[in-house]
Design an enzyme around this catalytic site. Structure first.
Site, short mmCIF file in Angstrom:
data_model
loop_
_atom_site.label_atom_id
_atom_site.label_comp_id
_atom_site.label_asym_id
_atom_site.label_seq_id
_atom_site.Cartn_x
_atom_site.Cartn_y
_atom_site.Cartn_z
N THR A 184 -12.83 13.26 -11.65
CA THR A 184 -12.16 12.91 -10.12
C THR A 184 -12.77 13.75 -9.18
O THR A 184 -13.52 14.94 -9.46
CB THR A 184 -10.68 13.10 -10.21
OG1 THR A 184 -10.22 14.30 -10.14
CG2 THR A 184 -9.97 12.46 -11.26
N GLU A 330 -9.61 7.06 -13.24
CA GLU A 330 -8.84 7.23 -14.54
C GLU A 330 -8.51 5.69 -14.87
O GLU A 330 -7.90 5.51 -16.06
CB GLU A 330 -7.12 7.76 -14.16
CG GLU A 330 -7.10 9.08 -13.76
CD GLU A 330 -7.50 9.56 -12.32
OE1 GLU A 330 -7.12 10.66 -11.96
OE2 GLU A 330 -7.80 8.68 -11.48
N LYS A 436 5.51 9.57 7.57
CA LYS A 436 6.94 9.59 7.47
C LYS A 436 7.38 9.83 8.79
O LYS A 436 7.27 11.25 9.07
CB LYS A 436 7.52 10.22 6.19
CG LYS A 436 9.07 9.64 6.23
CD LYS A 436 9.68 10.25 4.73
CE LYS A 436 10.89 9.78 4.60
NZ LYS A 436 11.56 10.41 3.37
N TRP A 441 8.67 4.83 6.89
CA TRP A 441 7.44 4.89 6.55
C TRP A 441 6.35 4.10 7.49
O TRP A 441 6.80 2.88 7.90
CB TRP A 441 7.07 4.35 4.94
CG TRP A 441 8.05 5.21 4.07
CD1 TRP A 441 9.08 5.03 3.24
CD2 TRP A 441 7.70 6.50 3.52
NE1 TRP A 441 9.62 6.04 2.47
CE2 TRP A 441 8.37 7.02 2.63
CE3 TRP A 441 6.43 7.56 3.93
CZ2 TRP A 441 8.49 8.13 2.01
CZ3 TRP A 441 6.26 8.52 3.27
CH2 TRP A 441 7.38 8.92 2.21
#
Length: 542
Positions: A184, A330, A436, A441
């Protein structure tokens, strides 16, 4: 009762054998540092793979050893893909755009035995070599072009092959054998290694070839612009070979609009794949040069959300359909694919669907959950943490004893998303990037898509910046097109009526450039640090 079928192992070796026997005359065309247009056929490629496999044995490589690469998309890199994995070694592709200390960490953590590197990366490795565990280096060039280097135990790739016979028997491997390794990008903490098995890679390749996914066939000419060091170029080096499609590899010119245009036109490219920044470069060149790309019919984009302006320009000016895809390291990386929306769907609904990341490929299960882990409805409204599972999803990271899964066996992607009743995934943010404000949100991705769709905006990012009253408020950062004079107030006014009023950013800052990660994504982490003490305008949001 057991079925009565052959129990053949799912191996990348089978892809290679099938291609060599069935499509021996198909072409692979490459741009390399030593050859602006190298051209050969599948039979030549796999003959050289056998030589390389033999050469790796002579270098002392043993089954399970990791063989690192720092290389662009070209025929030599493709040979390394197959020669390593099919001989029981692990092909470890390394992103050369990472910071040097990350490259050092990755090579040493993977315990790479040998490193195969493009000539332009020799200076980078010279600075790191004293700290690396690798035994030696193979530079991807002919012997007479081997750079004068301080790298220890350094040889030319072509010299290695010249010294080897092509008589090599591919070993009978277990499909659970490791085939490839990719780390990653390490935006938080050290990069993590994802170790792919032959089985996962073969099943993943089948999935990418489905009609409602990449749908690549024998008649296609495939141009993978997405790097081969980035999650196996989204499996195209396997998929194109499996179906006998012509491969066109851009080498170090993957961001050069002129070279890409020439490759598309002279080689008859029909499908290409890359991140949105690549398409911006290509479209910019086409605009300036007045050239066309007649053979290209579709492009696949992923890595970050694709602005509607790119999709619209491709389709209206060049007749090229743009497909959204989503995945991650992944996941090998395929998660979802946005197939062509039927022409019968009304334009406004079609646009909304195309801006989503598409439906799950067969083999991937998805769900969204709340903070307590309770599954949320697939109504297109509720959004929560996106979790996945399937045969090509990571179970644990390389050299880690800790499972990467939840208690009930799902992988948490780190994305926040919605799933609608028709199965369309809509990524609303990364968990760490969602804003937030006052307990509610706000999706930065939706705001960014609207911003980039405005005239004269080259690039845009929205971050949550600290606010004394609302905890966080969205801050819009915009890079204008060259020569454009943008007014922040006009940019903010353009949001009105398109999102809830309390979503509209409280401020807009015009910047010369935005920081990017090694994989080409905008680095929100760096932006949050840069603007952590941002001074807001006096007027507060309603």
């Amino acid at each position: 009762m057991q079925g009565l079928m052959m129990d053949d192992q799912l191996l990348l070796t089978a892809i290679m054998r099938h291609a060599e026997q069935t499509y021996p005359d198909q072409e692979i065309v490459s741009v390399t540092a030593d050859n602006p247009r190298h051209r050969y056929r599948f039979r030549d490629a796999f003959q050289r793979c056998r030589k390389l496999a033999r050469g790796l044995q002579l270098l002392g490589a043993s089954p399970g050893d990791r063989i690192g690469t720092l290389a662009w998309n070209d025929y030599r890199h493709l040979e390394i893909y197959y020669a390593t994995s099919c001989s029981g070694l692990v092909c470890h592709t390394i992103n050369p755009r990472l910071f040097p200390d990350q490259i050092e960490y990755i090579i040493n953590h993977a315990q790479d035995r040998w490193l195969f590197i493009d000539p332009m990366f020799v200076p980078l490795l010279e600075k790191l070599s004293s700290k690396l565990v690798a035994e030696g280096y193979v530079v991807l060039c002919p012997a007479d072009q081997l750079p004068d280097t301080s790298l220890p135990n350094c040889i030319s790739y072509e010299q290695l092959l010249e010294e080897c016979t092509d008589e090599f028997e591919w070993p009978a491997l277990s499909e659970q054998c490791a085939a490839a390794l990719c780390y990653t990008s390490g935006t938080t903490g050290n990069p993590k290694g994802v170790l792919y098995s032959h089985r996962a890679m073969v099943v993943h390749t089948y999935a990418t070839l489905l009609p409602d996914v990449f749908g690549v066939g024998r008649q296609d000419v495939v141009l993978p612009i997405v790097p081969m060091f980035h999650v196996n170029a989204w499996s195209l080096p396997y998929g194109a070979v499996a179906v006998g499609a012509k491969l066109v590899l851009p080498g170090p010119k993957m961001a050069d609009g002129e070279t890409l245009t020439d490759l598309i036109n002279t080689e008859g490219v029909t499908i290409s794949a890359g991140v949105p920044t690549v398409w911006l470069a290509l479209l910019g060149y086409l605009r300036e040069s007045g050239k066309s790309i007649e053979s290209l019919t579709r492009v696949v984009t992923g890595g970050s959300a694709c602005p509607w302006s790119i999709m619209e320009e491709f389709e209206q000016e060049h007749g090229v359909y743009t497909h959204h895809a989503w995945g991650m390291t992944e996941m090998s990386p395929l998660g979802t694919y946005n197939a062509r929306v039927p022409d019968t769907v009304p334009a406004d609904k079609a646009r909304a669907l195309r801006m989503k990341q598409g439906r799950a490929a067969f083999g991937v299960e998805m769900r969204i959950v709340d903070d307590a882990g309770t599954e949320l409805p697939r109504d297109g409204i509720a959004f929560g943490a996106l979790q996945v599972r399937g045969p090509w999803v990571c179970e644990r990271y390389f050299r880690s004893d800790k499972s990467a899964l939840t208690a009930d066996g799902w992988f948490d992607t780190g994305d926040v998303a919605t799933i609608d009743p028709d199965g369309y995934l809509g990524i609303t943010d990364r968990t760490k990037d969602v804003i937030k404000s006052g307990g509610e949100w706000i999706s930065s991705i939706e705001l960014e898509n609207l911003a980039v769709g405005q005239p004269d905006v080259a690039e845009a990012a929205v971050i949550g910046a600290q606010h004394p009253k609302w905890a966080e408020r969205p801050l819009l950062l915009v890079v204008p097109e060259p020569g454009a004079n943008l007014a922040p107030s006009a940019l903010l006014a353009a949001f009105e009526g398109k999102v809830a009023s309390w979503w509209i950013p409280d401020d807009c800052v015009i910047v010369e450039s935005l920081p990017h990660t090694a994989t080409g994504k905008i680095s929100k982490k760096d932006l949050r640090t840069q603007f952590e003490n941002h001074q807001w305008p006096q007027e507060e949001p309603a």
